[in-house]
Design an enzyme around this catalytic site. Structure first.
Site, PDB file in Angstrom:
ATOM      1  N   ASN A 247     -52.357 127.066  16.456  1.00  0.00           N
ATOM      2  CA  ASN A 247     -52.844 126.827  17.862  1.00  0.00           C
ATOM      3  C   ASN A 247     -54.054 127.710  17.824  1.00  0.00           C
ATOM      4  OD1 ASN A 247     -51.755 124.565  18.687  1.00  0.00           O
ATOM      5  ND2 ASN A 247     -49.842 126.253  19.193  1.00  0.00           N
TER       6      ASN A 247
ATOM      7  N   GLY B 230     -55.250 124.648  22.249  1.00  0.00           N
ATOM      8  CA  GLY B 230     -53.550 124.912  23.067  1.00  0.00           C
ATOM      9  C   GLY B 230     -53.243 126.156  22.743  1.00  0.00           C
ATOM     10  N   GLN B 231     -54.185 127.802  22.021  1.00  0.00           N
ATOM     11  CA  GLN B 231     -53.376 128.114  22.126  1.00  0.00           C
ATOM     12  C   GLN B 231     -53.606 128.955  23.576  1.00  0.00           C
ATOM     13  OE1 GLN B 231     -55.638 131.366  19.707  1.00  0.00           O
ATOM     14  NE2 GLN B 231     -53.852 133.152  19.638  1.00  0.00           N
TER      15      GLN B 231
ATOM     16  N   HIS C 234     -50.793 133.960  15.176  1.00  0.00           N
ATOM     17  CA  HIS C 234     -50.025 133.704  14.902  1.00  0.00           C
ATOM     18  C   HIS C 234     -49.587 131.914  14.707  1.00  0.00           C
ATOM     19  CE1 HIS C 234     -49.742 132.744  18.835  1.00  0.00           C
ATOM     20  NE2 HIS C 234     -49.226 131.491  18.986  1.00  0.00           N
ATOM     21  N   LEU C 235     -48.677 131.901  13.415  1.00  0.00           N
ATOM     22  CA  LEU C 235     -47.889 130.662  12.799  1.00  0.00           C
ATOM     23  C   LEU C 235     -46.420 130.478  13.357  1.00  0.00           C
ATOM     24  CD1 LEU C 235     -50.362 132.215  11.038  1.00  0.00           C
ATOM     25  CD2 LEU C 235     -49.371 130.464   9.406  1.00  0.00           C
ATOM     26  N   HIS C 236     -47.340 129.078  14.045  1.00  0.00           N
ATOM     27  CA  HIS C 236     -45.445 128.796  14.610  1.00  0.00           C
ATOM     28  C   HIS C 236     -45.192 128.006  13.278  1.00  0.00           C
ATOM     29  CE1 HIS C 236     -46.549 128.252  18.915  1.00  0.00           C
ATOM     30  NE2 HIS C 236     -47.672 129.104  18.326  1.00  0.00           N
TER      31      HIS C 236
HETATM   32  P1  AMP Z   1     -49.413 129.438  21.425  1.00  0.00           P
HETATM   33  O1  AMP Z   1     -49.225 128.853  23.238  1.00  0.00           O
HETATM   34  O2  AMP Z   1     -50.258 128.988  20.148  1.00  0.00           O
HETATM   35  O3  AMP Z   1     -50.316 131.024  21.983  1.00  0.00           O
HETATM   36  O4  AMP Z   1     -47.972 129.969  21.310  1.00  0.00           O
HETATM   37  C1  AMP Z   1     -47.322 131.675  21.984  1.00  0.00           C
HETATM   38  C2  AMP Z   1     -45.940 131.191  21.700  1.00  0.00           C
HETATM   39  O5  AMP Z   1     -44.856 132.008  21.737  1.00  0.00           O
HETATM   40  C3  AMP Z   1     -45.631 129.945  22.919  1.00  0.00           C
HETATM   41  O6  AMP Z   1     -44.836 129.132  21.836  1.00  0.00           O
HETATM   42  C4  AMP Z   1     -44.777 130.959  23.615  1.00  0.00           C
HETATM   43  O7  AMP Z   1     -42.723 130.225  23.523  1.00  0.00           O
HETATM   44  C5  AMP Z   1     -43.960 132.328  22.552  1.00  0.00           C
HETATM   45  N1  AMP Z   1     -43.409 133.856  22.921  1.00  0.00           N
HETATM   46  C6  AMP Z   1     -44.797 134.223  24.904  1.00  0.00           C
HETATM   47  N2  AMP Z   1     -44.396 135.214  24.261  1.00  0.00           N
HETATM   48  C7  AMP Z   1     -43.781 135.558  23.322  1.00  0.00           C
HETATM   49  C8  AMP Z   1     -41.996 136.902  23.003  1.00  0.00           C
HETATM   50  N3  AMP Z   1     -42.276 137.810  23.803  1.00  0.00           N
HETATM   51  N4  AMP Z   1     -41.260 135.840  22.825  1.00  0.00           N
HETATM   52  C9  AMP Z   1     -41.283 135.307  21.301  1.00  0.00           C
HETATM   53  N5  AMP Z   1     -41.974 134.831  21.666  1.00  0.00           N
HETATM   54  C10 AMP Z   1     -42.496 134.547  22.850  1.00  0.00           C
END
Ligand code: AMP
Ligand code: ZN
Length: 122
Positions: A95, A101-102, A108-110
């Site tokens: 994202n 949607g970030q 980061h890569l999901h």
């Molecule tokens: P995005 O919406 O693509 O920026 O994804 C951010 C992701 O980070 C979401 O899926 C959150 O659930 C995850 N996230 C946020 N904070 C943490 C954290 N402290 N540890 C693990 N995952 C996290």
């Protein structure tokens, strides 16, 4: 292990994780790339693969011209997707920006697997 010196944002949650300020058991880690479990998983396996250094978005890493780091991020995500997804496959998502949607401003890569995915995404 602290991250490499250089790109870092003191207020960034993923910098704190990568730098060890927030103790986290990583799924994998190298000098430049760390993988962690997403704390709000959207699939049976939901991992996040991120650079130790702080790049706010994919575009910022592209601008920096570090294709080696970009490659390591994708290699790590692909290997984890294969390990976890087996023959069923997996999905990698990046994202980017508000419309993308970030929600966390550290690239980061999901990596998602363990259930059938649908298309188009929301
Ligand atoms: P995005 O919406 O693509 O920026 O994804 C951010 C992701 O980070 C979401 O899926 C959150 O659930 C995850 N996230 C946020 N904070 C943490 C954290 N402290 N540890 C693990 N995952 C996290
Ligand atoms: Zn950061």
């Amino acid at each position: 292990m602290p991250g490499e010196p250089g790109r870092r944002d003191a207020g960034c949650i993923f910098c704190k994780i990568a730098g060890g300020e927030i103790p986290t058991a990583p799924v994998s880690r190298s000098a430049r790339v760390i993988a962690i479990e997403d704390f709000n998983p959207q699939a049976p396996t939901h991992l996040l693969v991120l650079p130790v250094e702080h790049y706010p978005t994919l575009g910022d890493l592209s601008d920096a011209g570090d294709a080696t780091l970009l490659g390591e991020l994708f290699d790590t995500a692909t290997q984890l997707g294969r390990e976890r997804g087996g023959s069923g496959g997996f999905r990698i998502v990046i994202n980017t920006g508000t419309q993308g949607g970030q929600t966390v401003g550290h690239l980061h890569l999901h990596v998602l697997t363990g259930r059938p995915m649908t298309w188009p995404p929301g």
